[in-house]
Design a protein around this motif. Structure first.
Motif, short mmCIF file in Angstrom:
data_model
loop_
_atom_site.label_atom_id
_atom_site.label_comp_id
_atom_site.label_asym_id
_atom_site.label_seq_id
_atom_site.Cartn_x
_atom_site.Cartn_y
_atom_site.Cartn_z
N SER A 41 0.81 -1.23 0.00
CA SER A 41 0.00 0.00 0.00
C SER A 41 0.84 1.27 0.00
O SER A 41 0.29 2.37 0.05
CB SER A 41 -0.95 0.01 1.20
N GLY A 42 2.17 1.14 -0.04
CA GLY A 42 3.01 2.32 -0.16
C GLY A 42 3.58 2.84 1.13
O GLY A 42 4.11 3.96 1.18
N LYS A 43 3.53 2.04 2.21
CA LYS A 43 4.04 2.52 3.49
C LYS A 43 5.54 2.80 3.45
O LYS A 43 6.01 3.83 3.92
CB LYS A 43 3.73 1.49 4.60
N SER A 44 6.30 1.87 2.89
CA SER A 44 7.74 2.06 2.80
C SER A 44 8.09 3.19 1.84
O SER A 44 9.06 3.92 2.05
CB SER A 44 8.43 0.76 2.36
N THR A 45 7.28 3.34 0.80
CA THR A 45 7.48 4.45 -0.14
C THR A 45 7.32 5.78 0.57
O THR A 45 8.09 6.74 0.35
CB THR A 45 6.49 4.35 -1.31
N LEU A 46 6.33 5.86 1.45
CA LEU A 46 6.14 7.08 2.25
C LEU A 46 7.39 7.37 3.08
O LEU A 46 7.87 8.52 3.12
CB LEU A 46 4.92 6.90 3.16
N LEU A 47 7.94 6.34 3.74
CA LEU A 47 9.14 6.53 4.55
C LEU A 47 10.31 7.01 3.70
O LEU A 47 11.10 7.86 4.12
CB LEU A 47 9.53 5.23 5.26
N GLN A 48 10.45 6.43 2.51
CA GLN A 48 11.56 6.81 1.64
C GLN A 48 11.45 8.27 1.22
O GLN A 48 12.45 8.98 1.11
CB GLN A 48 11.60 5.90 0.42
N ALA A 49 10.23 8.73 1.00
CA ALA A 49 10.03 10.15 0.66
C ALA A 49 10.34 11.04 1.86
O ALA A 49 11.00 12.07 1.74
CB ALA A 49 8.60 10.38 0.17
N ALA A 50 9.87 10.61 3.05
CA ALA A 50 10.12 11.39 4.26
C ALA A 50 11.61 11.45 4.58
O ALA A 50 12.09 12.45 5.13
CB ALA A 50 9.36 10.79 5.44
N GLY A 51 12.35 10.39 4.24
CA GLY A 51 13.78 10.34 4.50
C GLY A 51 14.62 10.88 3.37
O GLY A 51 15.85 10.76 3.38
N LEU A 52 13.97 11.47 2.35
CA LEU A 52 14.67 12.10 1.22
C LEU A 52 15.48 11.09 0.41
O LEU A 52 16.48 11.44 -0.22
CB LEU A 52 15.58 13.24 1.70
N ILE A 53 15.05 9.85 0.43
CA ILE A 53 15.70 8.82 -0.39
C ILE A 53 15.07 8.79 -1.78
O ILE A 53 15.76 8.66 -2.79
CB ILE A 53 15.57 7.44 0.29
N THR A 54 13.75 8.92 -1.82
CA THR A 54 13.01 8.95 -3.08
C THR A 54 12.53 10.37 -3.35
O THR A 54 11.92 10.99 -2.48
CB THR A 54 11.80 8.00 -3.02
N ARG A 55 12.80 10.86 -4.54
CA ARG A 55 12.31 12.19 -4.90
C ARG A 55 10.82 12.13 -5.26
O ARG A 55 10.40 11.27 -6.04
CB ARG A 55 13.10 12.75 -6.09
#
Length: 260
Positions: A41-55
């Motif tokens: 559902s995108g939970k890890s994607t959210l974390l990656q965005a919050a951690g500036l890993i994913t633009r």
């Protein structure tokens, strides 16, 4: 503090693309937000965005996205520029974000002590630079929090491979906090632990977040394992988005970007 507003992230392309929208999510200093939802559902994607890993995706017309991580020395919110280069983002990650992974993520060829100290090297600071006069040395800091987490100091010279799963997760937690980040991001930190150990670790996380003033964003499949510890814990669950393959996260507390 941590705040994401109107942040969109797309994983994959064309028919395989999955879209995540963080309409609004904020965590105050010393606060905790728990993110839950089904797998994929995108939970890890959210974390990656919050951690500036994913633009994030580029802003849509008329909709401005923003990410705030911590505060500047003058106390104002640190708004992350969507045009910031990779070098700038790397510096912010190293200094302001602490990551705790599902399976520890400890570097196998470094000792336990070297693993814990690694974020200090990345940030380029000593323990007193990060924690002030509370500690004279890294050893003082480790001694205090090893006692809090019931870890033996004899483990410091060992390699991560000899640690139990529970020990590795506790060491990972300390590594994520040693440089006193503004934000702690934890991705399923208790997934490999039994319920009793998981509750204990969650309790420690809540206590240390409250006492250090760090903002914590925790992804978990078992939000009921997280007690409040006498503090307000925000729960946000992934919701289906407007598109077939999409999710939306929203804490329902939309506020102007940059507002403390």
């Amino acid at each position: 503090m941590l705040e994401l507003s109107n942040v969109r992230i797309t994983n994959g392309k064309d028919k395989d693309a999955f879209h995540v929208l963080v309409r609004h999510l904020s965590v105050n200093d010393g606060g905790v937000a728990v993110i839950s939802g089904p797998s994929g559902s995108g939970k890890s994607t959210l974390l990656q965005a919050a951690g500036l890993i994913t633009r994030p995706d580029p802003d849509e017309q008329g909709v401005k996205s923003s990410i705030i991580i911590g505060r500047k020395p003058d106390g104002s919110a640190r708004v992350i520029d969507s045009e910031a280069d990779d070098s700038t983002l790397s510096v912010i990650r190293a200094g302001s974000v602490g990551f705790m992974l599902q399976v520890g993520g400890l570097v196998p060829f470094l000792t336990v002590r070297e693993n814990i100290a690694f974020p200090l090297k990345l940030k380029g600071c000593g323990i007193r630079d990060c924690w002030g006069d509370d500690f004279d040395s890294l050893d003082d800091w480790i001694d205090k929090y090893f006692k809090v987490l019931n870890l033996e100091t004899s483990l410091l010279s060992e390699m991560p491979g000899i640690l139990s799963v529970g020990q590795a997760q506790r060491v990972s937690f300390l590594r994520a906090l040693v440089h006193h980040p503004d934000v702690l991001l934890a991705d399923e930190p208790t997934a490999s632990l039994d319920p009793e150990t998981a509750r204990s670790l969650f309790g420690t996380i809540l206590d240390m977040v409250r006492t250090t003033g760090i903002s914590a964003l925790i992804v978990t499949h078992d939000p009921e394992l997280i007690g409040s510890g006498g503090m307000l814990v925000k729960h946000v669950t992934a919701q289906p988005g407007d598109q077939p393959k999409s999710s939306v996260f929203d804490d329902g507390e939309q506020s102007p970007a940059g507002e403390a």
